[in-house]
Write a protein that holds these residues in place. Structure first.
Motif, PDB file in Angstrom:
ATOM      1  N   ILE A 578       0.846  -1.203   0.000  1.00 43.13           N
ATOM      2  CA  ILE A 578       0.000   0.000   0.000  1.00 43.13           C
ATOM      3  C   ILE A 578       0.880   1.252   0.000  1.00 43.13           C
ATOM      4  O   ILE A 578       0.644   2.202  -0.743  1.00 43.13           O
ATOM      5  CB  ILE A 578      -0.933  -0.004   1.227  1.00 43.13           C
ATOM      6  N   LYS A 579       1.916   1.227   0.840  1.00 43.82           N
ATOM      7  CA  LYS A 579       2.824   2.374   0.930  1.00 43.82           C
ATOM      8  C   LYS A 579       3.626   2.590  -0.347  1.00 43.82           C
ATOM      9  O   LYS A 579       3.956   3.716  -0.706  1.00 43.82           O
ATOM     10  CB  LYS A 579       3.780   2.181   2.107  1.00 43.82           C
ATOM     11  N   SER A 580       3.936   1.509  -1.029  1.00 44.04           N
ATOM     12  CA  SER A 580       4.793   1.630  -2.214  1.00 44.04           C
ATOM     13  C   SER A 580       4.017   1.993  -3.473  1.00 44.04           C
ATOM     14  O   SER A 580       4.608   2.456  -4.449  1.00 44.04           O
ATOM     15  CB  SER A 580       5.550   0.321  -2.458  1.00 44.04           C
ATOM     16  N   CYS A 581       2.714   1.790  -3.473  1.00 37.08           N
ATOM     17  CA  CYS A 581       1.925   2.003  -4.709  1.00 37.08           C
ATOM     18  C   CYS A 581       1.772   3.496  -4.996  1.00 37.08           C
ATOM     19  O   CYS A 581       1.139   4.220  -4.216  1.00 37.08           O
ATOM     20  CB  CYS A 581       0.543   1.352  -4.571  1.00 37.08           C
ATOM     21  N   PRO A 582       2.314   3.984  -6.126  1.00 33.59           N
ATOM     22  CA  PRO A 582       2.214   5.416  -6.433  1.00 33.59           C
ATOM     23  C   PRO A 582       0.841   5.824  -6.947  1.00 33.59           C
ATOM     24  O   PRO A 582       0.537   7.013  -7.041  1.00 33.59           O
ATOM     25  CB  PRO A 582       3.288   5.603  -7.517  1.00 33.59           C
ATOM     26  N   ALA A 583       0.002   4.814  -7.298  1.00 32.14           N
ATOM     27  CA  ALA A 583      -1.302   5.142  -7.889  1.00 32.14           C
ATOM     28  C   ALA A 583      -2.449   4.935  -6.893  1.00 32.14           C
ATOM     29  O   ALA A 583      -3.617   5.084  -7.266  1.00 32.14           O
ATOM     30  CB  ALA A 583      -1.529   4.274  -9.130  1.00 32.14           C
ATOM     31  N   GLU A 584      -2.120   4.604  -5.640  1.00 34.43           N
ATOM     32  CA  GLU A 584      -3.125   4.324  -4.608  1.00 34.43           C
ATOM     33  C   GLU A 584      -4.131   3.290  -5.087  1.00 34.43           C
ATOM     34  O   GLU A 584      -5.343   3.382  -4.851  1.00 34.43           O
ATOM     35  CB  GLU A 584      -3.828   5.612  -4.191  1.00 34.43           C
ATOM     36  N   ALA A 585      -3.602   2.292  -5.793  1.00 37.59           N
ATOM     37  CA  ALA A 585      -4.465   1.244  -6.335  1.00 37.59           C
ATOM     38  C   ALA A 585      -4.693   0.112  -5.332  1.00 37.59           C
ATOM     39  O   ALA A 585      -5.542  -0.748  -5.551  1.00 37.59           O
ATOM     40  CB  ALA A 585      -3.853   0.682  -7.618  1.00 37.59           C
ATOM     41  N   ILE A 586      -3.918   0.114  -4.246  1.00 37.42           N
ATOM     42  CA  ILE A 586      -4.039  -0.957  -3.254  1.00 37.42           C
ATOM     43  C   ILE A 586      -4.579  -0.379  -1.950  1.00 37.42           C
ATOM     44  O   ILE A 586      -4.084   0.648  -1.474  1.00 37.42           O
ATOM     45  CB  ILE A 586      -2.676  -1.635  -3.013  1.00 37.42           C
ATOM     46  N   THR A 587      -5.550  -1.022  -1.414  1.00 40.37           N
ATOM     47  CA  THR A 587      -6.142  -0.567  -0.143  1.00 40.37           C
ATOM     48  C   THR A 587      -6.184  -1.717   0.849  1.00 40.37           C
ATOM     49  O   THR A 587      -6.099  -2.890   0.472  1.00 40.37           O
ATOM     50  CB  THR A 587      -7.567  -0.033  -0.362  1.00 40.37           C
ATOM     51  N   SER A 588      -6.321  -1.367   2.117  1.00 40.43           N
ATOM     52  CA  SER A 588      -6.340  -2.371   3.177  1.00 40.43           C
ATOM     53  C   SER A 588      -7.650  -3.152   3.131  1.00 40.43           C
ATOM     54  O   SER A 588      -8.734  -2.597   2.875  1.00 40.43           O
ATOM     55  CB  SER A 588      -6.189  -1.696   4.540  1.00 40.43           C
ATOM     56  N   GLY A 589      -7.549  -4.437   3.432  1.00 41.70           N
ATOM     57  CA  GLY A 589      -8.757  -5.269   3.515  1.00 41.70           C
ATOM     58  C   GLY A 589      -9.170  -5.495   4.958  1.00 41.70           C
ATOM     59  O   GLY A 589     -10.039  -6.325   5.222  1.00 41.70           O
ATOM     60  N   GLY A 590      -8.541  -4.774   5.878  1.00 51.85           N
ATOM     61  CA  GLY A 590      -8.816  -4.957   7.289  1.00 51.85           C
ATOM     62  C   GLY A 590      -7.618  -5.530   8.015  1.00 51.85           C
ATOM     63  O   GLY A 590      -6.660  -5.986   7.393  1.00 51.85           O
ATOM     64  N   LYS A 591      -7.623  -5.500   9.335  1.00 55.95           N
ATOM     65  CA  LYS A 591      -6.505  -5.959  10.138  1.00 55.95           C
ATOM     66  C   LYS A 591      -6.216  -7.438   9.863  1.00 55.95           C
ATOM     67  O   LYS A 591      -7.108  -8.289   9.956  1.00 55.95           O
ATOM     68  CB  LYS A 591      -6.803  -5.749  11.622  1.00 55.95           C
ATOM     69  N   LYS A 592      -4.948  -7.698   9.476  1.00 54.74           N
ATOM     70  CA  LYS A 592      -4.469  -9.050   9.160  1.00 54.74           C
ATOM     71  C   LYS A 592      -5.271  -9.717   8.033  1.00 54.74           C
ATOM     72  O   LYS A 592      -5.369 -10.941   7.945  1.00 54.74           O
ATOM     73  CB  LYS A 592      -4.490  -9.938  10.409  1.00 54.74           C
ATOM     74  N   GLN A 593      -5.877  -8.892   7.199  1.00 52.24           N
ATOM     75  CA  GLN A 593      -6.622  -9.395   6.048  1.00 52.24           C
ATOM     76  C   GLN A 593      -5.900  -9.030   4.753  1.00 52.24           C
ATOM     77  O   GLN A 593      -5.165  -8.036   4.706  1.00 52.24           O
ATOM     78  CB  GLN A 593      -8.028  -8.786   6.012  1.00 52.24           C
ATOM     79  N   PRO A 594      -6.028  -9.844   3.703  1.00 54.27           N
ATOM     80  CA  PRO A 594      -5.365  -9.535   2.424  1.00 54.27           C
ATOM     81  C   PRO A 594      -5.757  -8.165   1.904  1.00 54.27           C
ATOM     82  O   PRO A 594      -6.893  -7.728   2.075  1.00 54.27           O
ATOM     83  CB  PRO A 594      -5.854 -10.651   1.488  1.00 54.27           C
ATOM     84  N   VAL A 595      -4.786  -7.493   1.295  1.00 53.11           N
ATOM     85  CA  VAL A 595      -5.066  -6.184   0.702  1.00 53.11           C
ATOM     86  C   VAL A 595      -5.900  -6.362  -0.559  1.00 53.11           C
ATOM     87  O   VAL A 595      -6.048  -7.467  -1.087  1.00 53.11           O
ATOM     88  CB  VAL A 595      -3.752  -5.444   0.375  1.00 53.11           C
ATOM     89  N   ILE A 596      -6.422  -5.242  -1.050  1.00 51.10           N
ATOM     90  CA  ILE A 596      -7.286  -5.275  -2.239  1.00 51.10           C
ATOM     91  C   ILE A 596      -6.642  -4.435  -3.336  1.00 51.10           C
ATOM     92  O   ILE A 596      -6.271  -3.280  -3.110  1.00 51.10           O
ATOM     93  CB  ILE A 596      -8.679  -4.707  -1.897  1.00 51.10           C
ATOM     94  N   LEU A 597      -6.485  -5.017  -4.505  1.00 55.67           N
ATOM     95  CA  LEU A 597      -5.869  -4.322  -5.645  1.00 55.67           C
ATOM     96  C   LEU A 597      -6.938  -3.938  -6.659  1.00 55.67           C
ATOM     97  O   LEU A 597      -7.673  -4.802  -7.167  1.00 55.67           O
ATOM     98  CB  LEU A 597      -4.815  -5.237  -6.306  1.00 55.67           C
ATOM     99  N   ASP A 598      -7.023  -2.631  -6.954  1.00 59.73           N
ATOM    100  CA  ASP A 598      -7.984  -2.117  -7.938  1.00 59.73           C
ATOM    101  C   ASP A 598      -7.316  -2.118  -9.311  1.00 59.73           C
ATOM    102  O   ASP A 598      -6.438  -1.305  -9.592  1.00 59.73           O
ATOM    103  CB  ASP A 598      -8.404  -0.691  -7.547  1.00 59.73           C
TER     104      ASP A 598
END
Length: 620
Positions: A578-598
């Motif tokens: 999430i921190k590395s994505c320059p396009a903010e395409a990745i968001t958190s899926g919740g605590k200890k949950q897989p992230v979500i890629l748009d």
């Protein structure tokens, strides 16, 4: 030092210099090549000098800044001679400890030693480091021993002895015969026999007797810096080669054509010329022989085409750097229509060795038609990057694995590109190929000036071909239609293939265009330009077909043909991606949950893939 007036005085001066030096006296050599400059070697040298002064050890310990040692990836490099203790990645803060422990107490500092990446074994001595152990450093070796700004250092290791030998009574024709007998071939790309070139120039008619010598230091291949390092680290060896060549062909004026963006090389060769003139080794009546020769420096503007001989000469004449058809060779009508001998830096640096040791000695190294050694710039996906000098005939495997230390990260070796941007790509199936002029040509590549770029399984061959064709398109002078239009069209086709717009017939069209360039281009830049395309089609045709027929990039490189996906089972939701994505395409899926890629926002930069060490991002 008074001007030397004979070869005998030269030898007397050499003995005087050597007699004042203690071979057993500790000498801290600090690599001062361009690579180590980038790592801060100047601060390291200064720290050593200050500490030596603080301890009052000026008479007991020497500090010498030298030319490039070759192992550029590990800089700054420090070698304590004569014990040859090798320290890598040295900082200015290490200087005091090295002097107190290693120089004064003979203790080795473990943390500064090189560790073999394959075995983890720490290595103490320079010659035992695998990177050096497999090399044969005939031309490049003195770089690590001498200060390039000191002519006395060069004289102490036998410098200008070959010139003295030649001017002691050897006839120019005999010098040429010795070079012919040695089998020395030009190291700048073409591999033309040097002795024959000299002989043709000497025999070419010149009504006023004017003949020119040129050193081609216009090294423009991406990733290649052999000539720059030689000129920076041992400029007198190049000048000595030019002097001998000038004597052989009957020339009295010479030029070093060097890239403007090589400031250290320009500085050192300029100083070397000044010193040689002061010693009577350049200028009028050299060593009292009656032979006159002067050298001037010309700084090139950085055009790749000016590495081609006729374009270089046009640039020297103040004209646009464009090649001309060579119906009449430059050895007959070159610079200002006069017979001209042009060789590159490495070729000239070979000449004193041949004269000093003899052609018979020289021919003991190498293969049937490729004698001596060759310096390569070993870069890319390989553990040990830097400059390596190896005997002709060594295999690619020995260079990449024994000297280069293999492929980083346990990846699989895929191919190696040799010969610069106009060279070819050689696949893993030919890794045991002996490296010499003829074998590289048979494989669809070439020696070139000595670039060697290693690739692993993550490199896409269509992308590689596109990169080099794009580079050559940008560097084409545009004078002839096959090169100007052919490269543009080839790049457009490769763009289409890599972007999913490839169609049936594209591969055939690339091959036909390649034939047109090879047969119709005005100069060697154009005629060899298709090599990256032809060699990748020859060995990796299946990758081209995957791009065209399946709209798939097997290596996962071509953006338009790939998608990044999150593997939910492996993703702990740490958020690094999430921190590395320059396009903010990745968001958190919740605590200890897989992230979500748009996928709509994803720009396929690969930042998430690079930062994830858990393998939770895949390319498909």
């Amino acid at each position: 030092m008074e001007r030397l007036s004979s070869p005998a005085e030269l030898e007397k001066a050499r003995k005087s210099i050597v007699s004042k030096r203690d071979a057993k006296k500790p000498c801290i050599t600090v690599c001062s090549g361009t690579g180590c400059h980038a790592f801060g070697c100047e601060k390291v040298s200064t720290a050593f000098q200050n500490e030596i002064k603080r301890l009052g050890l000026e008479e007991k310990v020497d500090v010498r800044t030298t030319g490039c040692h070759g192992f550029c990836e590990r800089g700054p490099l420090v070698v304590i001679r004569p014990r040859d203790i090798f320290y890598q990645r040295v900082s200015a803060d290490d200087a005091a400890e090295i002097i107190s422990e290693t120089v004064l107490k003979n203790n080795v500092i473990d943390r500064l030693l090189y560790a073999d990446p394959n075995t983890g074994k720490k290595i103490v001595h320079e010659h035992e480091v695998p990177f050096y152990a497999g090399q044969k450093r005939l031309v490049f070796g003195n770089n690590g021993y001498i200060d390039p700004s000191s002519i006395e250092d060069y004289l102490a290791v036998g410098g200008y002895a070959a010139l003295g030998k030649v001017l002691s009574g050897i006839k120019p024709e005999a010098v040429i015969e010795e070079i012919k007998k040695s089998g020395l071939r030009g190291r700048g790309g073409g591999g033309f026999p040097t002795g024959i070139k000299w002989e043709s120039c000497r025999n070419a008619p010149s009504p006023d007797g004017v003949r020119y010598i040129i050193c081609n230091a216009d090294e423009g291949d991406p990733g290649a810096y052999m000539d720059r390092s030689l000129l920076e680290g041992n400029p007198h060896s190049v000048l000595e080669g030019m002097l001998i060549g000038a004597y052989a062909i009957g020339g009295h004026e010479g030029y070093v054509y060097v890239r403007h963006e090589y400031p250290l090389a320009v500085k050192n060769v300029r100083l070397a010329i000044k010193q040689a003139e002061e010693y009577g080794l350049l200028g009028k009546n050299i060593l009292g022989s009656g032979f006159d020769f002067s050298i001037r420096i010309n700084r090139g503007g950085g055009a790749f085409i000016c590495g081609e001989s006729s374009a270089l000469m046009a640039s020297l004449e103040g004209k646009v750097g464009e090649p001309r058809a060579k119906y009449i060779h430059t050895v007959e009508k070159g610079l200002w229509e006069k017979p001209t001998t042009l060789n590159n830096v490495e070729t000239w640096a070979n000449v004193p060795l041949i004269i000093n040791h003899g052609a018979d000695w020289y021919t003991k190294t190498g293969t049937a038609n490729s004698k001596g050694t060759k310096i390569f710039s070993l870069v890319g996906k390989v553990n040990n990057t830097g400059l390596v000098e190896v005997p002709m005939g060594i295999t690619l495997k020995e260079i990449i694995y024994d000297i280069g230390g293999g492929i980083p990260g346990g990846k699989k070796f895929k191919a190696v590109q040799t010969g610069g941007p106009s060279g070819g790509v050689i696949p893993d199936s030919l890794i045991n190929l002996p490296v010499d002029f003829d074998e590289l040509t048979k494989s669809g590549s070439m020696m070139g000036s000595g670039g060697m770029i290693v690739m692993d399984e993550d490199n896409c061959m269509v992308d590689i071909a596109k990169y080099f064709i794009g580079f050559l398109e940008g560097e084409s002078c545009g004078k002839c239609v096959p090169c100007r239009e052919g490269l543009k069209r080839m790049r457009e086709i490769l763009d289409g293939i890599s972007e999913g717009r490839g169609k049936e017939g594209d591969i055939d069209l690339l091959e036909r265009l390649s034939t047109t360039l090879t047969d119709g281009a005005l100069c060697a830049l154009g005629s060899t330009a298709p090599n990256p395309v032809l060699s990748t089609i020859r060995y990796f045709r299946d990758e081209y077909e995957a791009h065209i027929k399946e709209k798939r990039c097997p290596a996962g490189v071509c953006k338009e043909l790939i998608t990044y996906q999150i593997i939910k089972e492996k993703c702990p939701g740490c958020g690094l991606c999430i921190k590395s994505c320059p396009a903010e395409a990745i968001t958190s899926g919740g605590k200890k949950q897989p992230v979500i890629l748009d996928q709509e926002k994803c720009i396929k930069c690969g930042a998430c893939y690079d930062v994830c060490k858990l393998g939770a991002v895949k390319v498909s």
